[in-house]
Design an enzyme around this catalytic site. Structure first.
Site, PDB file in Angstrom:
ATOM      1  N   ASP A 486       0.893  -1.172  -0.012  1.00  0.00           N
ATOM      2  CA  ASP A 486      -0.152  -0.082   0.064  1.00  0.00           C
ATOM      3  C   ASP A 486       1.038   1.361   0.100  1.00  0.00           C
ATOM      4  O   ASP A 486       2.207   1.325   0.305  1.00  0.00           O
ATOM      5  CB  ASP A 486      -1.001  -0.009   1.357  1.00  0.00           C
ATOM      6  CG  ASP A 486      -2.217   0.798   1.170  1.00  0.00           C
ATOM      7  OD1 ASP A 486      -2.365   1.509   0.165  1.00  0.00           O
ATOM      8  OD2 ASP A 486      -3.017   0.676   2.029  1.00  0.00           O
ATOM      9  N   ASP A 556     -10.965   1.988  -3.116  1.00  0.00           N
ATOM     10  CA  ASP A 556     -11.597   1.724  -1.648  1.00  0.00           C
ATOM     11  C   ASP A 556     -13.243   1.963  -1.679  1.00  0.00           C
ATOM     12  O   ASP A 556     -13.753   1.490  -0.800  1.00  0.00           O
ATOM     13  CB  ASP A 556     -11.286   2.531  -0.578  1.00  0.00           C
ATOM     14  CG  ASP A 556      -9.777   2.357  -0.028  1.00  0.00           C
ATOM     15  OD1 ASP A 556      -9.476   1.134  -0.348  1.00  0.00           O
ATOM     16  OD2 ASP A 556      -8.895   3.252   0.442  1.00  0.00           O
TER      17      ASP A 556
HETATM   18  C1  DGJ Z   1      -6.018   1.919   1.984  1.00  0.00           C
HETATM   19  C2  DGJ Z   1      -6.168   0.729   1.266  1.00  0.00           C
HETATM   20  O1  DGJ Z   1      -6.978   1.246  -0.106  1.00  0.00           O
HETATM   21  C3  DGJ Z   1      -7.393  -0.124   1.943  1.00  0.00           C
HETATM   22  O2  DGJ Z   1      -7.775  -1.111   1.229  1.00  0.00           O
HETATM   23  C4  DGJ Z   1      -6.527  -0.487   3.314  1.00  0.00           C
HETATM   24  O3  DGJ Z   1      -5.616  -1.571   3.065  1.00  0.00           O
HETATM   25  C5  DGJ Z   1      -6.072   0.770   4.020  1.00  0.00           C
HETATM   26  N1  DGJ Z   1      -5.282   1.441   3.276  1.00  0.00           N
HETATM   27  C6  DGJ Z   1      -5.232   0.370   5.349  1.00  0.00           C
HETATM   28  O4  DGJ Z   1      -4.813   1.565   5.949  1.00  0.00           O
END
Ligand code: DGJ
Length: 741
Positions: A486, A556
């Site tokens: 990430d 997300d």
């Molecule tokens: C952003 C990601 O897009 C989410 O899926 C998740 O992993 C969060 N970060 C965790 O902090």
């Protein structure tokens, strides 16, 4: 596929499956490297010279004269003709591809052709993601040019691929002179089209709303998209298309440009007063300053140009096949991925060993194959305010340690995956207390916090080595088979204590090179590891990242209806198998909408497919649907991963329903997904004209005895069953059945 040099005409012709691209290097035009043609296939060896009349060129008298290499150019000529790699200061007042600041402080540059090389195959770039291919499936042209004043030597590199309508370009600049040079722009691609009769298409977005399609007619002046954020970003995908006004999903000419890079970029279309269009793509010149000492060279990232005479659909299919065959790691490109469940939307930071094992126990008999532990397992991270950089397990939560947890999950028959955010550092971390200078910062200024974190200075080798060691140790400490990598903020305060003042302009690019080096080391050392990139949802969904990870978290926003547009934009360029897509819980956390559990699955089946919810909390009824959804995944995923994608209808356009298809390469089966977003009165049935089938074949609708001709389904269309309500969906699976023919 072929690359042909005509000695008589001084032209290079690159032919793809149905396009030609022609470059001229006429000595009587002072050895400029001219762009002559990019479009539908033409015969080899045509004299395009007379047709290259960008305005006044036809009356250019110097054509008759004997001109030496160093003769100054004629501004009437340089300002209007087509160039392959335009340079500033000698009369071309349009955007230029190259900017070299020389020892005298000016940037006047004038490159002239010096030679070429054509060879089978393609070299991978060093330290940068690149398309790959064998001697059988691609051919490469290198054109050499030189600026006689500074000694700068430029190599323009072009590759065409067998059976494909893609052209890959990049540029390399070497300082062959005696004085230091500063590179302020080094575009990857530039060419000039003779008309402005196009629509400018791009994908804009933001967090939870990535990759929305925008289409507007080109205007005089410059239309551009860019990123100055250090990553390709949520806001514009590094992609544009120029589509003829009449081009649609199925027909018409389209040029698609996609930049193979994950940092600052700029892609533009500049329309001149003569109605010609200069297309340019590369690293964003904004704040880019690269020192080039004598003997040093700079390699630009690659850029892909796709030509389609089958509309946007043809363009998408060319990008998809190219990326599957020549970009995504071969180990994974066509390989089925484990069906996973991720802990993020289920638990955010609130979990421990017991909870994760209870998740695993609940899902093991439902057919889910992997448990992914997302953010919150390390340091003392119970929210997003701490611990990035401290990549050791929090034993208060993960009691018994990581290996114990992974072993227990493995014992239940599930694989295990883990989340990391290796590029970041929290001010509240042991790492920051020990190495505050490892974060990007500028002396005397307080660096900007975003999501409570700073960005690590990956331009520094010791920082990269530390980061790599952390990732390596975590993965080696247990049987970890998947990593979600990430990256949750953009770059600011880009300053490094490592580099002198005059090198600070290199940092944004050095950062991206640092990310690439880390991921390269990771996939080389763990060749079977499944890597999924992610960036605050889909902020780094680009071909650069796909070179290391076969899939990227799309957004997300997991609401099935929002996902229709997000996935439609993503599929425009990227193969379906690259789109991280999960079934999540309702009401959805981003929009508060409730959609049927099956619709969520139908939409996620277009991507990697997985779950992102607390399985212990959903209803019995929904849980009971999971085995059926899992079996749909197994039934259709080969087709989704390997087949050809066709967009049939767009909810973005019609506001009512969405429909897409995947057709097997040999046309032996097809999967149609239809989502009725809004129920309307008096719509007893809707006819949908299918695409991509074999018009001479018959197809049986799976689960029935009904057989239809491919021509019937495509020309007259198929009837969609009446569905009452909003957010309803259906899958229609057709299999080849010639029993009636
Ligand atoms: C952003 C990601 O897009 C989410 O899926 C998740 O992993 C969060 N970060 C965790 O902090």
């Amino acid at each position: 596929m072929a690359i042909t040099y005509s000695e008589k005409l001084h032209t290079f012709q690159l032919d793809g499956k149905s396009f030609s691209y022609v470059i001229g290097v006429y000595p009587e035009h002072m050895n400029f490297i001219q762009h002559l043609y990019f479009g539908a296939k033409i015969p080899v060896g045509e004299n395009l010279r007379d047709m290259n009349n960008f305005g006044w060129h036809a009356s250019f008298e110097a054509e008759q004269a004997e001109i030496l290499e160093l003769d100054p150019p004629e501004p009437f000529f340089t300002d209007v003709t087509g160039f392959e790699y335009p340079t500033p200061g000698t009369g071309d007042h349009r955007d230029t591809a190259l900017c070299i600041r020389n020892k005298d402080g000016n940037s006047v540059t004038d490159i002239r052709y010096t030679g070429y090389k054509i060879y089978k195959g393609k070299n991978r770039l060093t330290n940068l993601p690149s398309l790959y291919g064998t001697e059988e499936d691609c051919e490469t042209l290198e054109l050499y040019a030189k600026d006689y004043y500074t000694g700068a030597e430029v190599t323009l590199i072009y590759t065409v691929f067998e059976g494909s309508d893609a052209l890959v370009r990049s540029a390399k600049v070497c300082n062959g002179g005696k004085d230091a040079l500063k590179l302020e722009n080094c575009a990857s691609l530039s060419f000039d089209l003779k008309t402005m009769d196009f629509d400018f298409i791009h994908l804009w977005g933001q967090h939870n709303q990535e990759r929305n399609l925008s289409r507007t007619p080109l205007q005089h002046g410059t239309q551009s998209i860019d990123s100055k954020r250090g990553a390709s970003g949520h806001y514009h995908n590094p992609f544009i298309a120029l589509a003829k006004h009449n081009a649609d999903e199925r027909s018409g000419e389209v040029y698609g440009i996609n930049f193979v890079y994950s940092g600052n970029f700029r892609i533009s279309a500049e329309v001149t007063t003569l109605g010609t269009t200069r297309v340019m793509a590369g690293i964003n010149p904004f704040e880019f300053r690269w020192n080039l000492l004598p003997g040093e060279e700079f390699q630009s990232p690659e850029c892909v140009a796709v030509y389609s005479d089958e509309g946007l659909g043809g363009m998408s299919r060319t990008f998809h096949r190219l990326y599957l065959d020549h970009l995504i790691p071969e180990r994974w490109a066509y390989t089925k991925r484990p069906l996973l469940i991720n802990s993020w939307e289920a638990a955010t930071f609130d979990f421990d060993t017991e909870k994760l094992i209870s998740f695993a126990e609940t899902v093991k008999d439902l057919g889910i194959e992997m448990l992914v532990m997302d953010d919150g397992w390390f340091g003392h991270r119970n929210d997003d305010a701490t611990s990035l950089g401290d990549w050791f397990v929090n034993e208060n939560k993960i009691k018994g340690g990581l290996k114990h947890l992974v072993d227990e999950v493995n014992k239940l028959g599930l694989k295990f995956g883990i989340w990391m955010e290796p590029e970041m550092i929290s001010p509240d971390s042991e790492l920051y207390r020990k190495h505050p200078d490892w974060a990007f910062a500028v002396p005397e200024r307080t660096a900007t916090l975003s999501r409570n974190q700073y960005v690590l200075d990956l331009s520094r080798k010791e920082v990269r080595d530390y980061v790599y060691e952390c990732v390596h140790n975590v993965i080696s400490s247990a049987n970890i088979e998947y990593v979600k990598w990430d990256m949750n903020r953009q770059l600011t305060d880009i300053g490094s204590v490592e580099f002198a003042g005059d090198r600070q302009g290199e940092l944004a690019h050095r950062y991206v090179l640092g990310v690439y080096e880390l991921q390269e080391r990771l996939v080389n050392n763990f060749p079977d590891l499944l890597l999924e990139n992610c960036s605050g949802g889909g902020a780094r969904f680009d071909p650069g990242m796909l070179y290391y990870s076969p899939q990227i978290w799309c957004s997300d926003d997991t609401d099935a209806i929002e996902r229709l547009s997000i996935q439609e934009g993503t599929e425009l360029i990227y193969p379906l198998s690259t789109m991280g897509a999960h079934v999540s819980d309702c009401p959805n956390h981003t929009v508060g909408r409730s959609t049927p559990f099956m619709t969520r699955a139908h939409v996620a089946l277009a991507g990697t497919f997985g779950y992102e919810l607390d399985i212990t909390k959903i209803s019995e009824e929904e849980r009971a649907m999971i085995p059926e959804q899992v079996s749909m995944y197994h039934k259709y995923n080969d087709l989704v991963r390997e087949g050809d994608y066709y967009r049939v209808a767009s909810y973005r356009e019609n506001g009512l329903y969405d429909c897409w298809m995947v057709v097997a390469k040999d046309k032996s089966e097809a999967l149609v997904t239809y989502v009725q977003v809004l129920g309307r009165p008096n719509v007893h049935s809707r006819k949908i004209k299918l695409l991509g089938l074999d018009v001479t074949a018959g197809y049986r609708l799976d689960g029935t005895e009904k057989v239809y001709g491919g021509d019937l389904l495509m020309n007259a269309g198929m009837l969609i069953e009446t569905m009452r309500g909003d957010y309803m969906s259906r899958l229609y699976h057709f299999v080849l059945d010639n029993s009636l023919t």
